[in-house]
Motif scaffolding. Sequence first.
Motif, PDB file in Angstrom:
ATOM      1  N   GLN A 180      -0.465  -8.314  -1.679  1.00 26.72           N
ATOM      2  CA  GLN A 180      -0.614  -8.424  -0.219  1.00 26.72           C
ATOM      3  C   GLN A 180      -1.938  -7.827   0.265  1.00 26.72           C
ATOM      4  OE1 GLN A 180       2.911  -6.663   1.484  1.00 26.72           O
ATOM      5  NE2 GLN A 180       4.215  -8.379   0.915  1.00 26.72           N
ATOM      6  N   CYS A 181      -2.502  -6.915  -0.523  1.00 29.84           N
ATOM      7  CA  CYS A 181      -3.780  -6.286  -0.138  1.00 29.84           C
ATOM      8  C   CYS A 181      -4.979  -7.142  -0.553  1.00 29.84           C
ATOM      9  CB  CYS A 181      -3.920  -4.905  -0.796  1.00 29.84           C
ATOM     10  SG  CYS A 181      -2.906  -3.656  -0.002  1.00 29.84           S
ATOM     11  N   ALA A 182      -4.760  -8.112  -1.433  1.00 30.09           N
ATOM     12  CA  ALA A 182      -5.886  -8.889  -1.973  1.00 30.09           C
ATOM     13  C   ALA A 182      -6.695  -9.609  -0.882  1.00 30.09           C
ATOM     14  CB  ALA A 182      -5.389  -9.868  -3.029  1.00 30.09           C
ATOM     15  N   PRO A 183      -6.053 -10.264   0.112  1.00 32.93           N
ATOM     16  CA  PRO A 183      -6.862 -10.994   1.095  1.00 32.93           C
ATOM     17  C   PRO A 183      -7.841 -10.111   1.875  1.00 32.93           C
ATOM     18  CG  PRO A 183      -4.576 -11.684   1.210  1.00 32.93           C
ATOM     19  CD  PRO A 183      -4.618 -10.490   0.303  1.00 32.93           C
ATOM     20  N   THR A 184      -7.515  -8.833   2.070  1.00 37.91           N
ATOM     21  CA  THR A 184      -8.445  -7.958   2.808  1.00 37.91           C
ATOM     22  C   THR A 184      -9.262  -7.089   1.840  1.00 37.91           C
ATOM     23  OG1 THR A 184      -6.640  -6.368   3.102  1.00 37.91           O
ATOM     24  CG2 THR A 184      -7.123  -7.812   4.964  1.00 37.91           C
ATOM     25  N   VAL A 185      -9.171  -7.369   0.555  1.00 38.32           N
ATOM     26  CA  VAL A 185      -9.929  -6.644  -0.488  1.00 38.32           C
ATOM     27  C   VAL A 185      -9.866  -5.140  -0.220  1.00 38.32           C
ATOM     28  CG1 VAL A 185     -12.039  -6.663  -1.894  1.00 38.32           C
ATOM     29  CG2 VAL A 185     -11.417  -8.667  -0.570  1.00 38.32           C
ATOM     30  N   LYS A 186      -8.641  -4.661  -0.157  1.00 39.13           N
ATOM     31  CA  LYS A 186      -8.407  -3.259   0.178  1.00 39.13           C
ATOM     32  C   LYS A 186      -8.429  -2.419  -1.096  1.00 39.13           C
ATOM     33  CE  LYS A 186      -5.024  -3.286   3.334  1.00 39.13           C
ATOM     34  NZ  LYS A 186      -5.951  -3.736   4.319  1.00 39.13           N
ATOM     35  N   LYS A 187      -8.943  -1.208  -0.975  1.00 44.01           N
ATOM     36  CA  LYS A 187      -8.873  -0.291  -2.123  1.00 44.01           C
ATOM     37  C   LYS A 187      -7.411   0.125  -2.312  1.00 44.01           C
ATOM     38  CE  LYS A 187     -11.095   3.887  -3.876  1.00 44.01           C
ATOM     39  NZ  LYS A 187     -12.016   4.986  -3.536  1.00 44.01           N
ATOM     40  N   SER A 195       8.380  -5.189   6.304  1.00 49.31           N
ATOM     41  CA  SER A 195       7.452  -5.575   7.373  1.00 49.31           C
ATOM     42  C   SER A 195       6.396  -4.492   7.626  1.00 49.31           C
ATOM     43  CB  SER A 195       8.196  -5.958   8.650  1.00 49.31           C
ATOM     44  OG  SER A 195       9.095  -4.962   9.009  1.00 49.31           O
ATOM     45  N   ILE A 196       6.767  -3.219   7.489  1.00 50.58           N
ATOM     46  CA  ILE A 196       5.751  -2.161   7.674  1.00 50.58           C
ATOM     47  C   ILE A 196       4.720  -2.260   6.542  1.00 50.58           C
ATOM     48  CG2 ILE A 196       5.351   0.337   7.716  1.00 50.58           C
ATOM     49  CD1 ILE A 196       8.090   0.655   9.057  1.00 50.58           C
ATOM     50  N   GLY A 197       5.213  -2.429   5.314  1.00 51.97           N
ATOM     51  CA  GLY A 197       4.310  -2.535   4.159  1.00 51.97           C
ATOM     52  C   GLY A 197       3.363  -3.707   4.322  1.00 51.97           C
ATOM     53  N   ARG A 198       3.897  -4.848   4.736  1.00 48.83           N
ATOM     54  CA  ARG A 198       3.056  -6.046   4.893  1.00 48.83           C
ATOM     55  C   ARG A 198       1.992  -5.815   5.973  1.00 48.83           C
ATOM     56  NH1 ARG A 198       2.862 -11.342   3.617  1.00 48.83           N
ATOM     57  NH2 ARG A 198       4.762 -11.366   2.389  1.00 48.83           N
ATOM     58  N   ALA A 199       2.402  -5.200   7.098  1.00 45.24           N
ATOM     59  CA  ALA A 199       1.439  -4.967   8.192  1.00 45.24           C
ATOM     60  C   ALA A 199       0.316  -4.030   7.730  1.00 45.24           C
ATOM     61  CB  ALA A 199       2.154  -4.392   9.405  1.00 45.24           C
ATOM     62  N   LEU A 200       0.667  -3.010   6.950  1.00 41.78           N
ATOM     63  CA  LEU A 200      -0.378  -2.102   6.447  1.00 41.78           C
ATOM     64  C   LEU A 200      -1.315  -2.848   5.492  1.00 41.78           C
ATOM     65  CD1 LEU A 200       1.712   1.155   5.742  1.00 41.78           C
ATOM     66  CD2 LEU A 200      -0.024   0.852   7.522  1.00 41.78           C
ATOM     67  N   CYS A 201      -0.718  -3.659   4.610  1.00 40.39           N
ATOM     68  CA  CYS A 201      -1.522  -4.367   3.600  1.00 40.39           C
ATOM     69  C   CYS A 201      -2.420  -5.418   4.242  1.00 40.39           C
ATOM     70  CB  CYS A 201      -0.618  -5.052   2.582  1.00 40.39           C
ATOM     71  SG  CYS A 201       0.271  -3.908   1.531  1.00 40.39           S
ATOM     72  N   GLU A 202      -1.904  -6.098   5.249  1.00 39.51           N
ATOM     73  CA  GLU A 202      -2.652  -7.240   5.792  1.00 39.51           C
ATOM     74  C   GLU A 202      -3.687  -6.828   6.835  1.00 39.51           C
ATOM     75  OE1 GLU A 202       0.203 -10.190   6.991  1.00 39.51           O
ATOM     76  OE2 GLU A 202       0.590 -10.768   4.899  1.00 39.51           O
ATOM     77  N   SER A 203      -3.593  -5.610   7.348  1.00 38.35           N
ATOM     78  CA  SER A 203      -4.531  -5.214   8.407  1.00 38.35           C
ATOM     79  C   SER A 203      -5.936  -5.006   7.834  1.00 38.35           C
ATOM     80  CB  SER A 203      -4.063  -3.907   9.048  1.00 38.35           C
ATOM     81  OG  SER A 203      -5.112  -3.393   9.826  1.00 38.35           O
ATOM     82  N   PRO A 204      -6.943  -5.685   8.403  1.00 34.69           N
ATOM     83  CA  PRO A 204      -8.314  -5.446   7.932  1.00 34.69           C
ATOM     84  C   PRO A 204      -8.792  -4.036   8.278  1.00 34.69           C
ATOM     85  CG  PRO A 204      -8.214  -7.287   9.507  1.00 34.69           C
ATOM     86  CD  PRO A 204      -6.850  -6.687   9.458  1.00 34.69           C
ATOM     87  N   ALA A 205      -8.149  -3.401   9.271  1.00 29.63           N
ATOM     88  CA  ALA A 205      -8.578  -2.051   9.668  1.00 29.63           C
ATOM     89  C   ALA A 205      -8.188  -1.002   8.630  1.00 29.63           C
ATOM     90  CB  ALA A 205      -7.951  -1.690  11.017  1.00 29.63           C
ATOM     91  N   VAL A 206      -7.132  -1.272   7.871  1.00 25.21           N
ATOM     92  CA  VAL A 206      -6.702  -0.300   6.849  1.00 25.21           C
ATOM     93  C   VAL A 206      -7.548  -0.541   5.609  1.00 25.21           C
ATOM     94  CG1 VAL A 206      -4.761   0.432   5.402  1.00 25.21           C
ATOM     95  CG2 VAL A 206      -4.361  -0.212   7.788  1.00 25.21           C
ATOM     96  N   ARG A 207      -8.300   0.487   5.173  1.00 29.10           N
ATOM     97  CA  ARG A 207      -9.253   0.267   4.077  1.00 29.10           C
ATOM     98  C   ARG A 207      -8.741   0.751   2.728  1.00 29.10           C
ATOM     99  NH1 ARG A 207     -10.501  -3.744   4.571  1.00 29.10           N
ATOM    100  NH2 ARG A 207     -11.643  -3.459   2.637  1.00 29.10           N
ATOM    101  N   LEU A 208      -7.641   1.500   2.731  1.00 25.00           N
ATOM    102  CA  LEU A 208      -7.047   1.952   1.464  1.00 25.00           C
ATOM    103  C   LEU A 208      -5.535   1.975   1.628  1.00 25.00           C
ATOM    104  CD1 LEU A 208      -6.945   3.600  -1.314  1.00 25.00           C
ATOM    105  CD2 LEU A 208      -7.065   5.626   0.103  1.00 25.00           C
ATOM    106  N   LEU A 209      -4.848   1.471   0.625  1.00 28.44           N
ATOM    107  CA  LEU A 209      -3.398   1.631   0.616  1.00 28.44           C
ATOM    108  C   LEU A 209      -3.055   2.552  -0.548  1.00 28.44           C
ATOM    109  CD1 LEU A 209      -0.713   0.520   2.006  1.00 28.44           C
ATOM    110  CD2 LEU A 209      -0.379  -0.480  -0.257  1.00 28.44           C
ATOM    111  N   SER A 210      -2.385   3.649  -0.229  1.00 30.45           N
ATOM    112  CA  SER A 210      -1.973   4.597  -1.260  1.00 30.45           C
ATOM    113  C   SER A 210      -0.445   4.529  -1.346  1.00 30.45           C
ATOM    114  CB  SER A 210      -2.442   5.996  -0.847  1.00 30.45           C
ATOM    115  OG  SER A 210      -1.989   6.932  -1.783  1.00 30.45           O
ATOM    116  N   PHE A 211       0.049   4.154  -2.520  1.00 27.96           N
ATOM    117  CA  PHE A 211       1.492   3.920  -2.666  1.00 27.96           C
ATOM    118  C   PHE A 211       2.016   4.667  -3.883  1.00 27.96           C
ATOM    119  CE2 PHE A 211       4.703   1.260  -4.962  1.00 27.96           C
ATOM    120  CZ  PHE A 211       5.773   1.439  -4.084  1.00 27.96           C
ATOM    121  N   THR A 212       3.167   5.310  -3.728  1.00 21.93           N
ATOM    122  CA  THR A 212       3.903   5.851  -4.871  1.00 21.93           C
ATOM    123  C   THR A 212       5.274   5.199  -4.875  1.00 21.93           C
ATOM    124  OG1 THR A 212       2.743   7.968  -4.809  1.00 21.93           O
ATOM    125  CG2 THR A 212       4.861   7.941  -5.932  1.00 21.93           C
TER     126      THR A 212
END
Length: 501
Positions: free
Chosen positions: A253-260, A224-241
């Motif tokens: 999950q980041c595709a709908p907000t076209v996140k970097k 749920s934390i990952g989804r909230a970060l991915c789906e938020s339009p306010a978050v402009r980059l998701l950095s994941f290891t």
Amino acid sequence: MKTPRSDTDTLEDEEPLLQDACLVDGEWRGADDGRTFAVTDPATGEVIASVPLMSTGETEAAIRAAEAALPAWSARTAKERAAVLSRWAALLLEHRERLARILTREQGKPLAEARGEIAYTASFLTFFAAEAERVRGEVIPASTRESRIVVLRQPIGVVGCVTPWNFPAAMITRKAAPALAAGCTAVVKPAEQTPLSALAIAELGRQAGIPPGVLNVITGDAPSIGRALCESPAVRLLSFTGSTEVGRLLAAQCAPTVKKLSLELGGNAPFLVFPDADPEAAVEAAVLSKFRHSGQTCVCTNRFLVHDDLYPEFTERFAERVGRLTVGSGDEPGVDVGPLIDADGLAKAADHVADAVAQGAEVMVGGGPHRAGGTFFEPTVLRGVTPAMRVMREETFGPVAAVASFHTEREAVDLANDSRSGLAAYVFTRDLARAWRVTEALEVGMVGLNTGFLSVETAPFGGVKESGLGREGSHHGIEEFLELKFWHIGGLSSPGAAATS
Ligand code: SIN
């Protein structure tokens, strides 16, 4: 049987840094519903702490805090941001021993490796403090005499950072340091298995003067934390290891907000030993690359490919050397190989060995769970391995070294590239022309030539193919956190034309 520690061996000395709450908007707080989850010591299975089990609502609150903090933080001068990062690095080094002990207890790696990781963690802060002041714009030749083209580099905004359990400290600053240096604000979610290092590092960041909301660290339910970060339009980059499997899910999950996206995913590193290699140096590097952190790094060798001429000597020397590794709890003196993170990790190592043996591989040393019990696994060397075996095709993430042979350079390169992953590779040769040829042909993001070690803050860490997107560390690492904005200025005079009035 796992042996419980004595009553006196607690994390009491580390208490000034131990947190049982999360950092949101500069405040330490629990989950909205008060729920927590247990953090265990993988060496004993004992519960060592409890931390908040946060979810969507708390993640959204952390994102709002990061959004609110962004204008003031990005408006600070690079020098001001750098000063905060430098103070943070100094505090990390001052508390190195405490942090290393917390890391070993929640993660299992030997204390010497944990101390090394804390130094590595601080190195990203020091490096990116300096890099903050090197973020520059550009002036590009324009197409008319009356215009100019100027390029600005600006912080991308709020970033989400999701970090793994294998480097609970270093992966926090490998992401947060360039983010904050660039003027971004961050919401960090550490792995459920290892949240204590992240929370301790966040507390030191607070003490170093990071303003409320600039760095938020939340623990809890990963999906749920990952989804909230991915789906938020306010978050402009998701950095994941983490694993390629989870990286793929987060990318979707980041595709709908076209996140970097900046993704540092799984590997399947080949280690190529050519006939002109120094066998002793190759064996030492093989031990480092394979058994550092019990084989639980994404750059650790997964497939040893050794030329026929050296194969008997290499495998004998390697097995003898691996047989001398000491297995035990990370805080015992002289331990080389700690426990695996959990029972799934142990089961995977055992499955890979069983599959290889069923298909004809020979166990030279090790081969199964260690007599210490729990999640300890014997350092293992397999020979007679073939490319079809799971141990060659899948990332084992455990202390199992699979050694196959090859006849020609072409065959070695083809075998090495026969993977959908492309993170790291290691090449052992004393022939410079071969070193260049092979390095250029390998489909990976990083090559160790005559070394089994790659990771350093000044180099661009990352992979190709399904091993990820983007780079971390080095001057390239900060680019992930910056957007280019070009400014086309018209209505100017021709260059060189002097004003007449
Ligand atoms: C990783 O395994 O994710 C990082 C490895 C490293 O930085 O050495």
